[in-house]
Motif scaffolding. Structure first.
Motif: not given
Length: 243
Positions: A29-30, A33-34, A36-37, A158, A170-173
């Motif tokens: 997932p992480k 996400s990177r 895609r960013t 991001s 940006p997506e937050k985790h």
């Protein structure tokens, strides 16, 4: 009629960013996400920046799997390549001596020093260990200022897009720890950086290797440029204690 020149910010693209862009879609997932960013930065914002690299970037991304290395080299082929400057070599040593960058991470000190010496506006990276680490950026900036340079802004893709007021956040985790996190893409980048650090015993040895690589690539048609402006570099005053 007055004509205004639009200033396009220069962005030094560190090798981890190229690796995320070239890697196959990840199930992590992480990591996904990177990816895609990074793709958003390339697809939607590339025309807002001038992307630049250095021989250090080229040296890192051409190592490892040959097919993947070729993909990475194709991605960065349109980018301006910055020359290796003596001023950057001095700054590398200062970053390592001050502990702003670990001694076993000379390539990362090179990235920072080259971008800084050429007055590049941003250095974009996913390397949270040594470059965009929130706890180390201030120390890195302090060393650069003490050496007489205006620090380059160190940021993730991001953060770079946020800088130009990107509408989507940006997506937050919240549970994510950037200092300890790794994935197969980063692991390969870190492995190559460690390999390079182990290959050279001193900053001078690494500098001479990069200069030789630069000269070879120039002969092969790779265009190098320098944005170094002496007026923006204040030579630190030497101590008079030993006079």
């Amino acid at each position: 009629m007055l004509q205004y020149e639009t200033i396009v910010p220069r962005v030094y693209v560190e090798s981890t960013v190229v690796s995320y862009l070239a890697a196959r879609p990840s199930n992590n997932p992480k990591s996904a996400s990177r990816q895609r960013t990074t793709q958003r930065l390339w697809q939607n914002y590339a025309d807002r920046f001038e992307f630049v690299i250095s021989p250090v970037v080229r040296d890192e991304i051409e190592r490892g799997d040959a097919r993947a290395a070729q993909q990475r080299l194709e991605i960065i082929s349109p980018f301006t390549v910055l020359e290796i400057l003596p001023e950057a070599r001095v700054l590398v040593q200062k970053l390592l001596d001050a502990g702003a960058v670990p001694l076993n991470s000379a390539p990362d000190a090179q990235h920072i020093a080259i971008a800084t010496a050429h007055s590049v506006d941003y250095l974009v990276s996913w390397n949270h260990k040594h470059i965009v680490n929130e706890h180390k950026r201030e120390h890195i900036n302090e060393v650069c200022i003490e050496a007489g340079f205006i620090p380059t802004t160190l940021c993730t893709p991001s953060e770079l897009m946020e800088e130009i007021q990107m509408k989507e956040s940006p997506e937050k985790h919240p549970e994510f720890d950037p200092e300890t996190y790794t994935d197969p893409i980063l692991e390969e980048c870190y492995r190559i950086k460690a390999e390079i650090s182990a290959q050279f015993k001193t900053v001078e040895e690494y500098y001479l290797y990069l200069k030789a690589k630069e000269e070879k690539e120039k002969r092969n048609g790779v265009k190098y440029v320098s944005y170094f402006d002496p007026s923006k570099h204040k030579t630190p005053e030497t101590s008079k204690d030993n006079d």
